[in-house]
Design a protein around this motif. Structure first.
Motif, PDB file in Angstrom:
ATOM      1  N   UNK A 296       0.822  -1.211   0.000  1.00 38.83           N
ATOM      2  CA  UNK A 296       0.000   0.000   0.000  1.00 38.83           C
ATOM      3  C   UNK A 296       0.853   1.257   0.000  1.00 38.83           C
ATOM      4  N   UNK A 297       1.926   1.264   0.810  1.00 41.58           N
ATOM      5  CA  UNK A 297       2.783   2.441   0.863  1.00 41.58           C
ATOM      6  C   UNK A 297       3.632   2.601  -0.396  1.00 41.58           C
ATOM      7  N   UNK A 298       3.798   1.522  -1.150  1.00 42.38           N
ATOM      8  CA  UNK A 298       4.625   1.586  -2.349  1.00 42.38           C
ATOM      9  C   UNK A 298       3.856   2.035  -3.587  1.00 42.38           C
ATOM     10  N   UNK A 299       2.549   2.264  -3.466  1.00 44.84           N
ATOM     11  CA  UNK A 299       1.767   2.639  -4.653  1.00 44.84           C
ATOM     12  C   UNK A 299       2.214   3.983  -5.227  1.00 44.84           C
ATOM     13  N   UNK A 300       2.438   4.972  -4.362  1.00 45.62           N
ATOM     14  CA  UNK A 300       2.856   6.284  -4.855  1.00 45.62           C
ATOM     15  C   UNK A 300       4.252   6.250  -5.485  1.00 45.62           C
ATOM     16  N   UNK A 301       5.284   5.679  -4.822  1.00 40.75           N
ATOM     17  CA  UNK A 301       6.596   5.590  -5.491  1.00 40.75           C
ATOM     18  C   UNK A 301       6.559   4.760  -6.775  1.00 40.75           C
ATOM     19  N   UNK A 302       5.819   3.644  -6.762  1.00 43.32           N
ATOM     20  CA  UNK A 302       5.729   2.829  -7.971  1.00 43.32           C
ATOM     21  C   UNK A 302       5.003   3.581  -9.087  1.00 43.32           C
ATOM     22  N   UNK A 303       3.964   4.337  -8.733  1.00 47.10           N
ATOM     23  CA  UNK A 303       3.272   5.143  -9.726  1.00 47.10           C
ATOM     24  C   UNK A 303       4.164   6.227 -10.299  1.00 47.10           C
ATOM     25  N   UNK A 304       4.953   6.865  -9.443  1.00 49.64           N
ATOM     26  CA  UNK A 304       5.882   7.887  -9.929  1.00 49.64           C
ATOM     27  C   UNK A 304       6.926   7.291 -10.870  1.00 49.64           C
ATOM     28  N   UNK A 305       7.416   6.098 -10.541  1.00 49.12           N
ATOM     29  CA  UNK A 305       8.386   5.436 -11.411  1.00 49.12           C
ATOM     30  C   UNK A 305       7.759   5.065 -12.755  1.00 49.12           C
ATOM     31  N   UNK A 306       6.531   4.553 -12.729  1.00 47.39           N
ATOM     32  CA  UNK A 306       5.852   4.204 -13.976  1.00 47.39           C
ATOM     33  C   UNK A 306       5.601   5.440 -14.833  1.00 47.39           C
ATOM     34  N   UNK A 307       5.239   6.551 -14.195  1.00 42.57           N
ATOM     35  CA  UNK A 307       5.042   7.798 -14.946  1.00 42.57           C
ATOM     36  C   UNK A 307       6.347   8.277 -15.581  1.00 42.57           C
ATOM     37  N   UNK A 308       7.431   8.220 -14.814  1.00 37.53           N
ATOM     38  CA  UNK A 308       8.726   8.635 -15.358  1.00 37.53           C
ATOM     39  C   UNK A 308       9.132   7.742 -16.533  1.00 37.53           C
ATOM     40  N   UNK A 309       8.874   6.452 -16.407  1.00 36.99           N
ATOM     41  CA  UNK A 309       9.213   5.526 -17.499  1.00 36.99           C
ATOM     42  C   UNK A 309       8.347   5.766 -18.720  1.00 36.99           C
ATOM     43  N   UNK A 310       7.090   6.180 -18.515  1.00 37.98           N
ATOM     44  CA  UNK A 310       6.215   6.444 -19.657  1.00 37.98           C
ATOM     45  C   UNK A 310       6.718   7.616 -20.490  1.00 37.98           C
ATOM     46  N   UNK A 311       7.336   8.585 -19.830  1.00 38.81           N
ATOM     47  CA  UNK A 311       7.908   9.723 -20.557  1.00 38.81           C
ATOM     48  C   UNK A 311       9.278   9.376 -21.122  1.00 38.81           C
ATOM     49  N   UNK A 312      10.013   8.547 -20.400  1.00 41.59           N
ATOM     50  CA  UNK A 312      11.384   8.218 -20.792  1.00 41.59           C
ATOM     51  C   UNK A 312      11.413   7.201 -21.935  1.00 41.59           C
ATOM     52  N   UNK A 313      10.576   6.178 -21.850  1.00 40.80           N
ATOM     53  CA  UNK A 313      10.605   5.104 -22.838  1.00 40.80           C
ATOM     54  C   UNK A 313      10.009   5.510 -24.186  1.00 40.80           C
ATOM     55  N   UNK A 314       8.987   6.368 -24.159  1.00 41.17           N
ATOM     56  CA  UNK A 314       8.267   6.718 -25.383  1.00 41.17           C
ATOM     57  C   UNK A 314       8.352   8.226 -25.600  1.00 41.17           C
ATOM     58  N   UNK A 315       9.104   8.614 -26.615  1.00 41.37           N
ATOM     59  CA  UNK A 315       9.310  10.030 -26.885  1.00 41.37           C
ATOM     60  C   UNK A 315       8.073  10.699 -27.483  1.00 41.37           C
ATOM     61  N   UNK A 316       7.297   9.944 -28.273  1.00 36.32           N
ATOM     62  CA  UNK A 316       6.096  10.488 -28.898  1.00 36.32           C
ATOM     63  C   UNK A 316       5.114   9.357 -29.156  1.00 36.32           C
ATOM     64  N   UNK A 317       3.917   9.727 -29.661  1.00 38.70           N
ATOM     65  CA  UNK A 317       2.898   8.732 -29.905  1.00 38.70           C
ATOM     66  C   UNK A 317       3.255   7.741 -30.996  1.00 38.70           C
ATOM     67  N   UNK A 318       4.021   8.179 -31.987  1.00 45.30           N
ATOM     68  CA  UNK A 318       4.408   7.275 -33.068  1.00 45.30           C
ATOM     69  C   UNK A 318       5.339   6.178 -32.557  1.00 45.30           C
ATOM     70  N   UNK A 319       6.251   6.546 -31.686  1.00 42.88           N
ATOM     71  CA  UNK A 319       7.142   5.539 -31.101  1.00 42.88           C
ATOM     72  C   UNK A 319       6.357   4.563 -30.237  1.00 42.88           C
ATOM     73  N   UNK A 320       5.334   5.054 -29.566  1.00 36.58           N
ATOM     74  CA  UNK A 320       4.471   4.189 -28.776  1.00 36.58           C
ATOM     75  C   UNK A 320       3.732   3.196 -29.664  1.00 36.58           C
ATOM     76  N   UNK A 321       3.258   3.657 -30.819  1.00 42.89           N
ATOM     77  CA  UNK A 321       2.557   2.768 -31.743  1.00 42.89           C
ATOM     78  C   UNK A 321       3.503   1.717 -32.314  1.00 42.89           C
ATOM     79  N   UNK A 322       4.715   2.100 -32.625  1.00 45.62           N
ATOM     80  CA  UNK A 322       5.690   1.161 -33.179  1.00 45.62           C
ATOM     81  C   UNK A 322       6.133   0.120 -32.149  1.00 45.62           C
ATOM     82  N   UNK A 323       5.965   0.438 -30.868  1.00 41.49           N
ATOM     83  CA  UNK A 323       6.317  -0.533 -29.830  1.00 41.49           C
ATOM     84  C   UNK A 323       5.460  -1.797 -29.943  1.00 41.49           C
ATOM     85  N   UNK A 324       4.278  -1.689 -30.546  1.00 41.11           N
ATOM     86  CA  UNK A 324       3.409  -2.847 -30.699  1.00 41.11           C
ATOM     87  C   UNK A 324       3.996  -3.904 -31.625  1.00 41.11           C
ATOM     88  N   UNK A 325       4.980  -3.552 -32.424  1.00 42.89           N
ATOM     89  CA  UNK A 325       5.636  -4.548 -33.275  1.00 42.89           C
ATOM     90  C   UNK A 325       6.664  -5.369 -32.492  1.00 42.89           C
TER      91      UNK A 325
END
Length: 358
Positions: A296-325
């Motif tokens: 329960x206490x790890x939800x906020x840190x884990x959410x912050x890490x997931x948010x940071x990774x969402x910005x870090x891993x995918x620079x734009x929507x096109x790169x996100x779409x290409x990740x499906x391949x």
């Protein structure tokens, strides 16, 4: 807390039927064209086999889920395997946050930066996640029936716009393209396998998982057919969000000329709940790997890490779409190889009792 079959069914439909509509329709239609429906059916059959393997394995452990059973049976190897699975769950959570953020930026809030939208989505998911499994069961019981009813109402309204000639030829399937479409769709439908990973064998009912997979697949097939018959195959192949563009065709008089916003209001809570459940599974796995941590206490840190990774891993929507391949290859390991591994190594012990769940 007791969990009923109906609640598991609705939760499974919520998990596989919330975000799968956004990207998979384009990929499946590009590969299989008018026979993309067959790709969803074949993918559903493969997922059914994986779900049977996981459900059969879970029956051997009545007081724990599969992640706890793996860590209890093999303290070193099991936790090492869970760390790998933990990284995969983090990637899935980051992907879903970025998908909803880009969709919101495209459809609703064009002038709001994507990172701000991602932060708002993550904060909402963290708040839902802190409510535990009870929150997800309540949300699924409220929003899934409403979403299903609104979807079929939209289908009835669009009946006059359906053009069956878009599906011609009916009986000349390209099986290589259908298999390619199945390859793209499989990792999204197979996400239902997380249910027996976090729900103990005492409460998880295999039949509920099978029913939720069937209902989720039927909903995706129906919405795909309507999208193809309203927009046409060439247009569906080139749109990023074809299902939303199909819903935009609905106009009920001049009073509700943006009927899509009403349907979007019914769908959006399910997407947020799906991201919150991603985060919930991530925290549950983390707590099993490191028992001294509070999930329960790890939800906020884990959410912050997931948010940071969402910005870090995918620079734009096109790169996100290409990740499906690339995702199907990764999903093949976690959604097909891992269930076979669980089924093989987590065999019941005859002479030595299982360690108690932590």
């Amino acid at each position: 807390m007791k969990i009923t079959k109906r609640q598991i069914t609705l939760l499974g439909v919520l998990y596989i039927g919330s975000i799968s509509y956004l990207h998979t329709y384009t990929l499946a239609t590009q590969a299989a064209h008018q026979h993309a429906v067959i790709s969803y059916i074949m993918s559903g059959l493969i997922c059914l086999v994986s779900l049977w393997l996981v459900s059969t394995t879970l029956k051997r452990f009545s007081d724990r889920n599969l992640l706890q059973a793996m860590a209890g049976r093999f303290p070193v190897f099991g936790r090492a395997l869970l760390v790998i699975y933990l990284l995969f769950l983090l990637f899935i959570c980051a992907r879903d946050i970025r998908i909803i953020s880009d969709f919101t930026n495209t459809v609703l809030l064009n002038r709001t930066p994507v990172p701000i939208l991602g932060l708002m989505v993550t904060a909402t998911a963290v708040y839902i996640c802190q409510g535990g499994i009870r929150a997800f069961l309540g949300l699924s019981e409220i929003y899934i029936p409403i979403f299903i009813a609104s979807m079929f109402i939209g289908v009835l309204v669009l009946m006059r716009d359906l053009n069956f000639t878009y599906l011609v030829p009916y009986f000349s399937p390209d099986w290589s393209g259908i298999m390619e479409g199945t390859w793209y769709v499989f990792p999204y439908q197979a996400e239902i396998l997380v249910l027996p990973l976090v729900i103990s064998g005492k409460y998880y009912k295999a039949i509920a998982g099978y029913v939720s997979l069937v209902i989720g697949t039927v909903l995706m097939v129906v919405l795909l057919l309507i999208t193809q018959m309203v927009l046409g195959i060439p247009l569906v192949e080139r749109l990023i969000h074809p299902s939303y563009e199909m819903i935009r065709q609905i106009q009920i008089t001049d009073f509700i000329d943006r009927f899509d916003l009403l349907l979007l209001g019914f769908w959006y809570p399910t997407a947020l709940s799906k991201i919150a459940f991603d985060l919930y599974v991530l925290c549950c796995t983390l707590q099993i790997v490191v028992p001294k941590l509070s999930g329960r206490l790890m939800t906020a840190p884990a959410g912050a890490l997931a948010f940071a990774c969402s910005v870090w891993f995918f620079k734009n929507g096109l790169q996100l779409f290409h990740f499906n391949f690339v995702l199907p290859l990764i999903g093949f390991i976690f959604y097909l190889v891992f269930p076979i591994l669980f089924f093989a190594v987590l065999r019941p012990r005859r002479n030595k009792p299982e360690p108690k769940a932590g």
